[in-house]
Design a protein around this motif. Structure first.
Motif, PDB file in Angstrom:
ATOM      1  N   GLU A   9       0.853  -1.199   0.000  1.00 49.92           N
ATOM      2  CA  GLU A   9       0.000   0.000   0.000  1.00 49.92           C
ATOM      3  C   GLU A   9       0.887   1.246   0.000  1.00 49.92           C
ATOM      4  O   GLU A   9       1.938   1.274   0.629  1.00 49.92           O
ATOM      5  CB  GLU A   9      -0.889   0.002   1.242  1.00 49.92           C
ATOM      6  N   ARG A  10       0.448   2.267  -0.706  1.00 46.88           N
ATOM      7  CA  ARG A  10       1.185   3.529  -0.745  1.00 46.88           C
ATOM      8  C   ARG A  10       0.216   4.680  -0.976  1.00 46.88           C
ATOM      9  O   ARG A  10      -0.744   4.516  -1.725  1.00 46.88           O
ATOM     10  CB  ARG A  10       2.267   3.497  -1.821  1.00 46.88           C
ATOM     11  N   PRO A  11       0.431   5.786  -0.324  1.00 47.89           N
ATOM     12  CA  PRO A  11       1.425   5.992   0.731  1.00 47.89           C
ATOM     13  C   PRO A  11       1.042   5.221   1.985  1.00 47.89           C
ATOM     14  O   PRO A  11      -0.136   4.940   2.215  1.00 47.89           O
ATOM     15  CB  PRO A  11       1.391   7.496   0.975  1.00 47.89           C
TER      16      PRO A  11
ATOM     17  N   ASP B 242       6.484   5.670   0.396  1.00 53.08           N
ATOM     18  CA  ASP B 242       5.779   6.256  -0.743  1.00 53.08           C
ATOM     19  C   ASP B 242       6.769   6.483  -1.883  1.00 53.08           C
ATOM     20  O   ASP B 242       7.040   7.624  -2.263  1.00 53.08           O
ATOM     21  CB  ASP B 242       5.114   7.577  -0.347  1.00 53.08           C
ATOM     22  N   PRO B 243       7.343   5.395  -2.417  1.00 50.91           N
ATOM     23  CA  PRO B 243       8.317   5.574  -3.492  1.00 50.91           C
ATOM     24  C   PRO B 243       7.638   6.120  -4.743  1.00 50.91           C
ATOM     25  O   PRO B 243       6.461   5.829  -4.976  1.00 50.91           O
ATOM     26  CB  PRO B 243       8.848   4.149  -3.711  1.00 50.91           C
ATOM     27  N   PRO B 244       8.354   6.890  -5.579  1.00 50.81           N
ATOM     28  CA  PRO B 244       9.758   7.279  -5.386  1.00 50.81           C
ATOM     29  C   PRO B 244       9.945   8.560  -4.569  1.00 50.81           C
ATOM     30  O   PRO B 244      11.057   8.989  -4.348  1.00 50.81           O
ATOM     31  CB  PRO B 244      10.248   7.490  -6.812  1.00 50.81           C
ATOM     32  N   ALA B 245       8.843   9.157  -4.105  1.00 51.76           N
ATOM     33  CA  ALA B 245       8.963  10.421  -3.368  1.00 51.76           C
ATOM     34  C   ALA B 245       9.734  10.245  -2.066  1.00 51.76           C
ATOM     35  O   ALA B 245      10.501  11.110  -1.657  1.00 51.76           O
ATOM     36  CB  ALA B 245       7.566  10.978  -3.076  1.00 51.76           C
ATOM     37  N   HIS B 246       9.508   9.104  -1.389  1.00 52.38           N
ATOM     38  CA  HIS B 246      10.180   8.835  -0.123  1.00 52.38           C
ATOM     39  C   HIS B 246      10.955   7.528  -0.241  1.00 52.38           C
ATOM     40  O   HIS B 246      10.401   6.499  -0.609  1.00 52.38           O
ATOM     41  CB  HIS B 246       9.180   8.729   1.028  1.00 52.38           C
ATOM     42  N   LYS B 247      12.226   7.560   0.102  1.00 52.37           N
ATOM     43  CA  LYS B 247      13.024   6.341   0.139  1.00 52.37           C
ATOM     44  C   LYS B 247      12.534   5.463   1.284  1.00 52.37           C
ATOM     45  O   LYS B 247      12.179   5.956   2.348  1.00 52.37           O
ATOM     46  CB  LYS B 247      14.499   6.687   0.342  1.00 52.37           C
TER      47      LYS B 247
ATOM     48  N   PRO C 111       0.342  -8.426   2.393  1.00 52.41           N
ATOM     49  CA  PRO C 111       1.541  -7.661   2.026  1.00 52.41           C
ATOM     50  C   PRO C 111       2.249  -7.176   3.292  1.00 52.41           C
ATOM     51  O   PRO C 111       1.618  -6.944   4.325  1.00 52.41           O
ATOM     52  CB  PRO C 111       0.999  -6.483   1.216  1.00 52.41           C
ATOM     53  N   LEU C 112       3.558  -7.027   3.203  1.00 52.29           N
ATOM     54  CA  LEU C 112       4.322  -6.512   4.337  1.00 52.29           C
ATOM     55  C   LEU C 112       3.914  -5.078   4.644  1.00 52.29           C
ATOM     56  O   LEU C 112       3.764  -4.696   5.811  1.00 52.29           O
ATOM     57  CB  LEU C 112       5.819  -6.593   4.022  1.00 52.29           C
ATOM     58  N   THR C 113       3.753  -4.266   3.596  1.00 50.39           N
ATOM     59  CA  THR C 113       3.358  -2.872   3.772  1.00 50.39           C
ATOM     60  C   THR C 113       1.851  -2.772   3.606  1.00 50.39           C
ATOM     61  O   THR C 113       1.326  -2.333   2.587  1.00 50.39           O
ATOM     62  CB  THR C 113       4.097  -1.974   2.759  1.00 50.39           C
ATOM     63  N   SER C 114       1.151  -3.210   4.648  1.00 49.07           N
ATOM     64  CA  SER C 114      -0.310  -3.243   4.640  1.00 49.07           C
ATOM     65  C   SER C 114      -0.762  -3.641   6.040  1.00 49.07           C
ATOM     66  O   SER C 114       0.015  -4.196   6.814  1.00 49.07           O
ATOM     67  CB  SER C 114      -0.820  -4.263   3.619  1.00 49.07           C
ATOM     68  N   ARG C 115      -2.005  -3.370   6.342  1.00 50.75           N
ATOM     69  CA  ARG C 115      -2.583  -3.821   7.607  1.00 50.75           C
ATOM     70  C   ARG C 115      -3.724  -4.808   7.387  1.00 50.75           C
ATOM     71  O   ARG C 115      -4.421  -5.163   8.326  1.00 50.75           O
ATOM     72  CB  ARG C 115      -3.072  -2.616   8.429  1.00 50.75           C
ATOM     73  N   ARG C 116      -3.888  -5.280   6.160  1.00 50.96           N
ATOM     74  CA  ARG C 116      -5.039  -6.118   5.845  1.00 50.96           C
ATOM     75  C   ARG C 116      -4.633  -7.576   5.666  1.00 50.96           C
ATOM     76  O   ARG C 116      -3.491  -7.901   5.322  1.00 50.96           O
ATOM     77  CB  ARG C 116      -5.757  -5.601   4.604  1.00 50.96           C
TER      78      ARG C 116
END
Length: 399
Positions: free
Chosen positions: A221-223, A236-241, A265-270
């Protein structure tokens, strides 16, 4: 006269030496509310401390404990797969397979990451094949099956294109013996880049494919913001490393009957699920698979997932230094919360005990301006699935 005037007068007399020493009463303590959720909770014991490489994968079978030490973050010189025996790590199945060497990548273990067991008690591991600072070599990424009864590798399935991508990160796996003549392996490719997917492998034939690569349940998920060791960090690539461990589909576990695969997903809460009968069918299209995916709601950020015999799902949580449990009715319990539970990673249920590795992955140099902030030792912990029922002393037999 007010009480405060009496106290002030007494203090003056004492200073003048004209009366016995008297002191003003201490002001009443100002009540301050505290966060009851900040205190440690849940019993756990430290099974092992590791002063060398950081641990990731964990599996227990027949009372034997196996730990994986991947090399994709740090290309260490220790064993990438080891058995914990009498408090010592021993390369497994042997030093020739688990230690660094010049042997071709397909014939040795390169970087063991996720681990599990099947219904027969056999050990399975995903070799992500990646050595830090080096490109992914042909033959390096593979599925490994080891029979603890003989300590021999009985399955070695090399992953290749188009299933394997140059930026693949084969992260974790589960093995379903109810589909396929010799079983089916489900793998999460969380990706070192931006190309995650589920990977399905038929053990008997070695047939393999990527599925659902474009589905939202697979993608990071992003951001996305996570609070890690008190620091608000944004993905939030590519804006944030990337400032913390992030990626696509990662955690994975099976229901006790192997009918359902759970993943996140690792970057998720679901948390999501899909029937294994459909996923194991190579004739099903992504569109057909997508219609069977269920969104089971939030479960917090998680790296590893594991299931007990009752179908309850244990989920690590690197924001809260915790391990939670999702019950059959969708409610959650806190199993462990402690400042020492840093980056809880691999998790495995063996009977009534839950094992988890703590690798401090959020402290790697790549997330901290080139400074490796990890502080060994790293830990393997365990805790009970259920706390013993309290004893009713009134029902105990006398004497």
């Amino acid at each position: 006269m007010h009480r405060r005037d009496l106290l002030f007068g007494a203090a003056l007399v004492a200073v003048a030496g004209c009366a016995p020493m008297a002191r003003a009463a201490e002001p009443a303590a100002i009540p301050i509310n505290h966060d009851h959720g900040a205190a440690p909770e849940g019993p756990f014991e430290i099974v092992a401390r590791f002063d060398g490489p950081g641990p990731s994968g964990i599996a227990v079978t027949g009372g034997r404990v196996f730990v994986g030490f991947p090399r994709h973050a740090v290309n260490h010189k220790g064993a990438t797969l080891a058995e914990l025996k009498n408090g010592q790590l021993r390369p497994y199945p042997d030093a020739a397979a688990a230690m660094p060497s010049d042997r071709p990548p397909a014939t040795r273990l390169m970087s063991i990451h996720g681990m599990t067991t099947d219904a027969k008690g056999r050990l399975w591991a995903i070799d992500d094949g990646k050595l830090a600072g080096e490109p992914l070599a042909p033959g390096a990424a593979k599925v490994i099956g080891i029979d603890p009864a003989t300590d021999r590798i009985f399955a070695r399935i090399v992953l290749s294109a188009p299933t394997l991508l140059p930026d693949s990160h084969m992260n974790d796996l589960r093995v379903d013996l109810t589909h396929g003549p010799q079983g089916t392996v489900f793998i999460t490719d969380s990706s070192f880049g931006q190309s995650p997917a589920l990977v399905v492998v038929d053990v008997a034939s070695g047939r393999q494919r990527r599925v659902l690569a474009s589905h939202p349940s697979i993608q990071a998920e992003r951001p996305f913001m996570a609070v890690v060791e008190g620091r608000p960090l944004v993905f939030d690539p590519p804006a944030h490393k990337a400032a913390f461990v992030s990626g696509g589909v990662d955690g994975i576990t099976l229901s006790p009957d192997s009918a359902t695969l759970y993943y996140s997903p690792l970057t998720s809460r679901r948390l999501y699920s899909i029937p294994t009968a459909l996923l194991a069918d190579f004739d099903r299209t992504d569109a057909q698979l997508a219609t069977a995916i269920r969104d089971l709601g939030e479960k917090g950020v998680a790296d590893g997932l594991a299931t007990d015999a009752q179908g309850r799902i244990y989920t690590t949580n690197f924001e809260h230094d915790a391990i939670f449990r999702r019950n059959a009715d969708g409610s959650f319990d806190t199993m462990v919360r402690d400042p020492r539970v840093l980056s809880p990673d691999g998790i495995f249920v063996d009977g009534n005990m839950v094992y988890c590795t703590l690798g401090q992955w959020n402290r790697l140099a790549g997330f901290n301006g080139g400074h490796d902030l990890r502080v060994p030792p790293y830990y393997l912990i365990r805790f009970p699935t259920d706390t013993p029922a309290p004893v009713d002393a009134t029902k105990l037999a006398p004497g």
